[in-house]
Design a protein around this motif. Sequence first.
Motif, PDB file in Angstrom:
ATOM      1  N   PHE A 116       0.866  -1.177   0.000  1.00 19.27           N
ATOM      2  CA  PHE A 116       0.000   0.000   0.000  1.00 19.27           C
ATOM      3  C   PHE A 116       0.902   1.226   0.000  1.00 19.27           C
TER       4      PHE A 116
ATOM      5  N   ALA B  36       2.263  -5.119   2.989  1.00 20.30           N
ATOM      6  CA  ALA B  36       1.247  -5.922   3.679  1.00 20.30           C
ATOM      7  C   ALA B  36       1.424  -7.410   3.406  1.00 20.30           C
TER       8      ALA B  36
ATOM      9  N   THR C 235      -4.773 -10.044  14.197  1.00 22.25           N
ATOM     10  CA  THR C 235      -5.272  -8.930  13.401  1.00 22.25           C
ATOM     11  C   THR C 235      -4.100  -8.123  12.852  1.00 22.25           C
ATOM     12  N   GLY C 236      -4.150  -7.803  11.564  1.00 21.26           N
ATOM     13  CA  GLY C 236      -3.080  -7.018  10.959  1.00 21.26           C
ATOM     14  C   GLY C 236      -1.991  -7.858  10.322  1.00 21.26           C
ATOM     15  N   CYS C 237      -2.202  -9.172  10.243  1.00 18.05           N
ATOM     16  CA  CYS C 237      -1.184 -10.044   9.652  1.00 18.05           C
ATOM     17  C   CYS C 237      -1.301 -10.138   8.129  1.00 18.05           C
ATOM     18  N   GLY C 238      -2.391  -9.622   7.582  1.00 18.71           N
ATOM     19  CA  GLY C 238      -2.533  -9.638   6.131  1.00 18.71           C
ATOM     20  C   GLY C 238      -3.498 -10.670   5.594  1.00 18.71           C
ATOM     21  N   LYS C 239      -4.384 -11.184   6.447  1.00 17.73           N
ATOM     22  CA  LYS C 239      -5.321 -12.218   5.994  1.00 17.73           C
ATOM     23  C   LYS C 239      -6.338 -11.631   5.008  1.00 17.73           C
ATOM     24  N   SER C 240      -6.938 -10.498   5.382  1.00 19.69           N
ATOM     25  CA  SER C 240      -7.932  -9.900   4.486  1.00 19.69           C
ATOM     26  C   SER C 240      -7.286  -9.457   3.182  1.00 19.69           C
ATOM     27  N   VAL C 241      -6.095  -8.892   3.289  1.00 21.84           N
ATOM     28  CA  VAL C 241      -5.399  -8.446   2.077  1.00 21.84           C
ATOM     29  C   VAL C 241      -5.131  -9.647   1.161  1.00 21.84           C
TER      30      VAL C 241
END
Length: 502
Positions: free
Chosen positions: A12, A21, A41-47
């Motif tokens: 990003f 990310a 949270t914030g490990c990049g799963k959604s990305v």
Amino acid sequence: MVLRVRDLRTYFFTYDGVVKALDGVSFDVRKGEVLGLVGETGCGKSVTALSALRLIADPPGRIMSGSIRFRGANLLFGLEREARFRPVKKSNRVTVKRKFRLISRAQERMSAVRGRGISMIFQEPTSAMNPIFSIADQLSEALLLHRGPEIVEEVLQARPDDPAVGPAMEALLAVAREADRAQLRAAAERFGEAAHLTSLGTQAFYILRDPLMDLDTKRAELAKALRRVHLNALQRRYLSSELHRIRLLVELRNVFLREMTEEKVDPGPLRAIRARRLSLRLSVLPFALWGIRGHVRKPLKEETFWRTVRLLEGVSIANPVQVARGYPHELSGGMIQRVMIAMALSSDPSLLLADEPTTALDVTIQAQILDLMRDLKTRIGTAILLITHDLGVIAEVSDRVCVMYAGNVVEVAPVRDLYRRPLHPYTQGLLNSIPRMDDPTKTLESIPGSVPNLIYPPSGCRFHPRCPHAMPVCKESRPPMTTEGEGHTVACYLYHGPLAPA
Ligand SMILES: Nc1ncnc2c1ncn2[C@@H]1O[C@H](COP(=O)(O)OP(=O)(O)O)[C@@H](O)[C@H]1O
Ligand code: SF4
Ligand SMILES: [Mg+2]
């Protein structure tokens, strides 16, 4: 193999600097399996999930490199030509010059892939629904988009005046009083079959089950349902010419899109424009079908309504007719999540990306949704990428687990193996922080520290600032992924490197 991701990098470009990310993520989702993707949270799963669908908001995000293959189609075809990067002097920033013509061509290609079967469900189901349309309307739109020609065809084939219909209806009314659910369903289905329209069977079932109607009213309602799907010769001719037109459109678009998803051919601007035009015309298909004049619209509306009822039944909603008539605000979070799953399944996807589907729900509802996912896996055979920060959820439904930390995959293993023999210190930390049924006396420990800012990721192994076993080598270079057992891979110097036990 349904999805094959290799060395994926997604960045990003923000004012503060470049957020790395995803930094070299690789994993596979096999046919019909549930792969759990876990990490804080914030490990990049959604990305990761959004990258697989190329839904990363661009700008600020951009897939930089790597490969994503969905059922053989290369989703990142022509990626390197889409943008140029130039570092800004004396800052962390990078300017990105995007070629929007090429990016929109890639989007076309992606629409083909989405059509060929990836669906996604999100953590906040309510925000994915439109509050002013009924559930049936929203599901109908998805159905018409994916199944338009099939639905028109069914309506065309209906024969409510078939001589077998009368006796089937009498038989149905005869069992109405004492039959149990299964018998009633069977009789209703025979009634639908006699009229050559399965959705009529569904409708008959719910008419017969209505406790507020007496037998005569039920008879009248069944007759009304039959009249509604009755087409006269003129309507029939009109609808079949429509069907012909739509089929041609679908066929043409599929040919274009198939060619566009093949790796070797560059689609070329002309082809891309034609495919886009066809896609556009098809995307208004639901409206076009609703717009079909006069009472030809009514049978179509009936057909899609009862098909949505069937879809809702498929996700174990007990009163599908009421739910279909209702609006999103009338439903609980668990119900809406079921509706979302039904909608995602309306396109018959071979891969379902589920991003924290149970996180916003109560524990008991969570369990029901997980049951549903397990059921879908066995019944429909959809491969599922199940994203969650909760290892308990993963244990319930997954076949294999992929553990992510700060934009890297650190361990992949079959689910039992991972719980019995977690190798990576991060996985061990995650497991120590959840209650275990097999050892209730165990004290829970949390992992010290937090996920790093990915503008300045730690050098070498990204976990080293938090790792109890960190060694000098861990700060210097990134540990490679090595195989430590059947289907069990891990990226850690404890198992590979100068200090690893022989
Ligand atoms: N639109 C964005 N702009 C900047 N950074 C982002 C954006 N979306 C995600 N990120 C960053 O990407 C990283 C991974 O985020 P995400 O995939 O949402 O984590 P997870 O789903 O595992 O909780 C985070 O560090 C987050 O700050
Ligand atoms: S590579 Fe080193 S720092 Fe990273 S997890 Fe293994 S031991 Fe810990
Ligand atoms: Mg997330």
